[in-house]
Design a protein around this motif. Structure first.
Motif, PDB file in Angstrom:
ATOM      1  N   ASP A  96       0.841  -1.193   0.000  1.00 55.59           N
ATOM      2  CA  ASP A  96       0.000   0.000   0.000  1.00 55.59           C
ATOM      3  C   ASP A  96       0.875   1.241   0.000  1.00 55.59           C
ATOM      4  O   ASP A  96       1.874   1.310   0.706  1.00 55.59           O
ATOM      5  CB  ASP A  96      -0.896   0.024   1.251  1.00 55.59           C
ATOM      6  N   GLY A  97       0.505   2.213  -0.804  1.00 54.00           N
ATOM      7  CA  GLY A  97       1.161   3.507  -0.780  1.00 54.00           C
ATOM      8  C   GLY A  97       2.591   3.517  -1.255  1.00 54.00           C
ATOM      9  O   GLY A  97       3.496   3.681  -0.452  1.00 54.00           O
ATOM     10  N   ALA A  98       2.806   3.310  -2.522  1.00 54.72           N
ATOM     11  CA  ALA A  98       4.162   3.361  -3.057  1.00 54.72           C
ATOM     12  C   ALA A  98       4.775   4.731  -2.805  1.00 54.72           C
ATOM     13  O   ALA A  98       4.124   5.752  -2.936  1.00 54.72           O
ATOM     14  CB  ALA A  98       4.148   3.062  -4.563  1.00 54.72           C
ATOM     15  N   VAL A  99       6.042   4.735  -2.422  1.00 55.84           N
ATOM     16  CA  VAL A  99       6.771   5.979  -2.208  1.00 55.84           C
ATOM     17  C   VAL A  99       7.114   6.606  -3.555  1.00 55.84           C
ATOM     18  O   VAL A  99       7.007   7.802  -3.746  1.00 55.84           O
ATOM     19  CB  VAL A  99       8.053   5.705  -1.390  1.00 55.84           C
ATOM     20  N   GLU A 100       7.545   5.769  -4.491  1.00 59.09           N
ATOM     21  CA  GLU A 100       7.896   6.200  -5.845  1.00 59.09           C
ATOM     22  C   GLU A 100       7.353   5.165  -6.815  1.00 59.09           C
ATOM     23  O   GLU A 100       7.225   3.993  -6.469  1.00 59.09           O
ATOM     24  CB  GLU A 100       9.417   6.268  -6.023  1.00 59.09           C
ATOM     25  N   HIS A 101       7.077   5.592  -8.021  1.00 53.46           N
ATOM     26  CA  HIS A 101       6.691   4.641  -9.056  1.00 53.46           C
ATOM     27  C   HIS A 101       6.986   5.239 -10.418  1.00 53.46           C
ATOM     28  O   HIS A 101       7.023   6.455 -10.597  1.00 53.46           O
ATOM     29  CB  HIS A 101       5.224   4.221  -8.953  1.00 53.46           C
ATOM     30  N   GLU A 142      17.758   2.682 -15.046  1.00 57.66           N
ATOM     31  CA  GLU A 142      17.775   4.149 -14.994  1.00 57.66           C
ATOM     32  C   GLU A 142      16.929   4.673 -13.844  1.00 57.66           C
ATOM     33  O   GLU A 142      17.342   5.569 -13.102  1.00 57.66           O
ATOM     34  CB  GLU A 142      17.251   4.731 -16.304  1.00 57.66           C
ATOM     35  N   VAL A 143      15.735   4.121 -13.707  1.00 61.60           N
ATOM     36  CA  VAL A 143      14.822   4.565 -12.638  1.00 61.60           C
ATOM     37  C   VAL A 143      15.451   4.309 -11.275  1.00 61.60           C
ATOM     38  O   VAL A 143      15.477   5.203 -10.409  1.00 61.60           O
ATOM     39  CB  VAL A 143      13.452   3.862 -12.760  1.00 61.60           C
ATOM     40  N   LEU A 144      15.974   3.108 -11.067  1.00 63.06           N
ATOM     41  CA  LEU A 144      16.565   2.782  -9.765  1.00 63.06           C
ATOM     42  C   LEU A 144      17.794   3.627  -9.468  1.00 63.06           C
ATOM     43  O   LEU A 144      18.013   4.025  -8.325  1.00 63.06           O
ATOM     44  CB  LEU A 144      16.898   1.293  -9.700  1.00 63.06           C
ATOM     45  N   THR A 145      18.568   3.928 -10.483  1.00 64.37           N
ATOM     46  CA  THR A 145      19.735   4.804 -10.298  1.00 64.37           C
ATOM     47  C   THR A 145      19.286   6.202  -9.897  1.00 64.37           C
ATOM     48  O   THR A 145      19.851   6.812  -8.980  1.00 64.37           O
ATOM     49  CB  THR A 145      20.583   4.834 -11.584  1.00 64.37           C
ATOM     50  N   GLN A 146      18.254   6.732 -10.549  1.00 65.46           N
ATOM     51  CA  GLN A 146      17.718   8.053 -10.190  1.00 65.46           C
ATOM     52  C   GLN A 146      17.218   8.067  -8.750  1.00 65.46           C
ATOM     53  O   GLN A 146      17.343   9.066  -8.058  1.00 65.46           O
ATOM     54  CB  GLN A 146      16.572   8.440 -11.125  1.00 65.46           C
ATOM     55  N   TRP A 147      16.639   6.978  -8.302  1.00 63.58           N
ATOM     56  CA  TRP A 147      16.117   6.891  -6.945  1.00 63.58           C
ATOM     57  C   TRP A 147      17.195   6.564  -5.913  1.00 63.58           C
ATOM     58  O   TRP A 147      16.923   6.531  -4.713  1.00 63.58           O
ATOM     59  CB  TRP A 147      15.019   5.835  -6.851  1.00 63.58           C
ATOM     60  N   GLY A 148      18.419   6.305  -6.343  1.00 62.96           N
ATOM     61  CA  GLY A 148      19.483   5.928  -5.419  1.00 62.96           C
ATOM     62  C   GLY A 148      19.279   4.550  -4.831  1.00 62.96           C
ATOM     63  O   GLY A 148      19.705   4.274  -3.713  1.00 62.96           O
ATOM     64  N   ARG A 149      18.657   3.651  -5.590  1.00 66.42           N
ATOM     65  CA  ARG A 149      18.322   2.305  -5.120  1.00 66.42           C
ATOM     66  C   ARG A 149      19.006   1.255  -5.986  1.00 66.42           C
ATOM     67  O   ARG A 149      18.365   0.488  -6.677  1.00 66.42           O
ATOM     68  CB  ARG A 149      16.800   2.093  -5.156  1.00 66.42           C
ATOM     69  N   THR A 150      20.322   1.237  -5.936  1.00 70.89           N
ATOM     70  CA  THR A 150      21.059   0.333  -6.810  1.00 70.89           C
ATOM     71  C   THR A 150      21.486  -0.963  -6.113  1.00 70.89           C
ATOM     72  O   THR A 150      22.145  -1.794  -6.735  1.00 70.89           O
ATOM     73  CB  THR A 150      22.290   1.041  -7.395  1.00 70.89           C
ATOM     74  N   GLU A 151      21.125  -1.133  -4.833  1.00 71.27           N
ATOM     75  CA  GLU A 151      21.417  -2.410  -4.211  1.00 71.27           C
ATOM     76  C   GLU A 151      20.588  -3.480  -4.932  1.00 71.27           C
ATOM     77  O   GLU A 151      19.462  -3.218  -5.340  1.00 71.27           O
ATOM     78  CB  GLU A 151      21.130  -2.404  -2.702  1.00 71.27           C
ATOM     79  N   ARG A 152      21.167  -4.592  -5.196  1.00 72.13           N
ATOM     80  CA  ARG A 152      20.540  -5.725  -5.894  1.00 72.13           C
ATOM     81  C   ARG A 152      20.175  -5.393  -7.346  1.00 72.13           C
ATOM     82  O   ARG A 152      19.322  -6.033  -7.941  1.00 72.13           O
ATOM     83  CB  ARG A 152      19.306  -6.213  -5.139  1.00 72.13           C
ATOM     84  N   LEU A 153      20.829  -4.391  -7.904  1.00 74.05           N
ATOM     85  CA  LEU A 153      20.506  -3.969  -9.265  1.00 74.05           C
ATOM     86  C   LEU A 153      20.662  -5.106 -10.274  1.00 74.05           C
ATOM     87  O   LEU A 153      19.821  -5.273 -11.159  1.00 74.05           O
ATOM     88  CB  LEU A 153      21.354  -2.766  -9.674  1.00 74.05           C
ATOM     89  N   LEU A 204       3.676  -3.401 -20.623  1.00 74.17           N
ATOM     90  CA  LEU A 204       3.852  -2.322 -19.660  1.00 74.17           C
ATOM     91  C   LEU A 204       4.788  -2.797 -18.561  1.00 74.17           C
ATOM     92  O   LEU A 204       4.584  -3.878 -17.993  1.00 74.17           O
ATOM     93  CB  LEU A 204       2.510  -1.920 -19.038  1.00 74.17           C
ATOM     94  N   VAL A 205       5.812  -2.000 -18.270  1.00 70.63           N
ATOM     95  CA  VAL A 205       6.733  -2.296 -17.177  1.00 70.63           C
ATOM     96  C   VAL A 205       6.559  -1.203 -16.138  1.00 70.63           C
ATOM     97  O   VAL A 205       6.606  -0.020 -16.457  1.00 70.63           O
ATOM     98  CB  VAL A 205       8.200  -2.359 -17.676  1.00 70.63           C
ATOM     99  N   ARG A 206       6.340  -1.632 -14.891  1.00 68.18           N
ATOM    100  CA  ARG A 206       6.119  -0.696 -13.790  1.00 68.18           C
ATOM    101  C   ARG A 206       7.106  -1.031 -12.673  1.00 68.18           C
ATOM    102  O   ARG A 206       7.322  -2.187 -12.360  1.00 68.18           O
ATOM    103  CB  ARG A 206       4.687  -0.791 -13.290  1.00 68.18           C
ATOM    104  N   VAL A 207       7.675   0.013 -12.088  1.00 65.78           N
ATOM    105  CA  VAL A 207       8.574  -0.112 -10.944  1.00 65.78           C
ATOM    106  C   VAL A 207       7.920   0.625  -9.788  1.00 65.78           C
ATOM    107  O   VAL A 207       7.533   1.785  -9.935  1.00 65.78           O
ATOM    108  CB  VAL A 207       9.951   0.534 -11.233  1.00 65.78           C
ATOM    109  N   GLU A 208       7.787  -0.058  -8.655  1.00 60.23           N
ATOM    110  CA  GLU A 208       7.206   0.570  -7.461  1.00 60.23           C
ATOM    111  C   GLU A 208       8.181   0.433  -6.303  1.00 60.23           C
ATOM    112  O   GLU A 208       8.649  -0.663  -6.010  1.00 60.23           O
ATOM    113  CB  GLU A 208       5.892  -0.114  -7.067  1.00 60.23           C
ATOM    114  N   LEU A 209       8.459   1.553  -5.662  1.00 63.14           N
ATOM    115  CA  LEU A 209       9.311   1.569  -4.480  1.00 63.14           C
ATOM    116  C   LEU A 209       8.423   1.796  -3.269  1.00 63.14           C
ATOM    117  O   LEU A 209       7.696   2.795  -3.206  1.00 63.14           O
ATOM    118  CB  LEU A 209      10.357   2.686  -4.593  1.00 63.14           C
TER     119      LEU A 209
END
Length: 153
Positions: free
Chosen positions: A19-24, A45-56, A82-87
């Protein structure tokens, strides 16, 4: 509601609810041979922008496998993926949506190395994965990865 494929680990526990994704971020791709690579690059690219490259590397691999399955077995000719990324607070979720019928199944390894191992890889690398029905035609196949609450630098 996520569904579990036979023999798969349980889906996310209630305390890990999405519930409630912080970023998407989402991107629509035409059904082409180049889609898995483009989807992999988009997610990186999205994960790099978010600073979430662990387990990339794990996330890129799963994205590629899910997108490949959507192109080969899910999206109809002329269709899209469609590809969706949810943080979320402690979970990152990758979704690949297609308009095809059927439910993907994890295959037993064959003696030939050509194909049939995508969901085996996803189940080995992702913390959770599953399949959801969508409104209208098609399905969403997803993979989830636990992460720390603090972004990487």
């Amino acid at each position: 509601m996520p569904s579990r494929l036979p023999g798969e680990p349980d889906t996310l526990a209630p305390e890990q609810a999405l519930d409630g994704a912080v970023e998407h971020a989402s991107m629509l791709f035409d059904r082409r041979r180049t889609t898995p690579g483009a989807a992999r690059s988009f997610v990186a690219e999205v994960l790099t922008q978010w600073g979430r490259t662990e387990r990339l590397d794990d996330i890129r691999l799963c994205t590629s496998e899910l997108a490949t399955n959507a192109v080969l077995h899910g999206a109809p000719a002329g269709g899209q993926v469609l590809v969706r990324v949810e943080l979320h607070a402690t979970v990152l979720r990758i979704e690949v949506h297609d308009g095809g019928n059927g439910t993907p199944t994890k295959q037993e390894p064959r003696s030939t190395p050509d194909d049939g191992r995508g969901l085996l890889l996803v189940s080995a690398v992702a913390d959770h994965w599953g399949v959801e029905k969508r409104q209208g035609p098609g399905k969403c196949v997803w993979a989830a990865f636990h992460h720390s609450a603090v972004p990487t630098c």
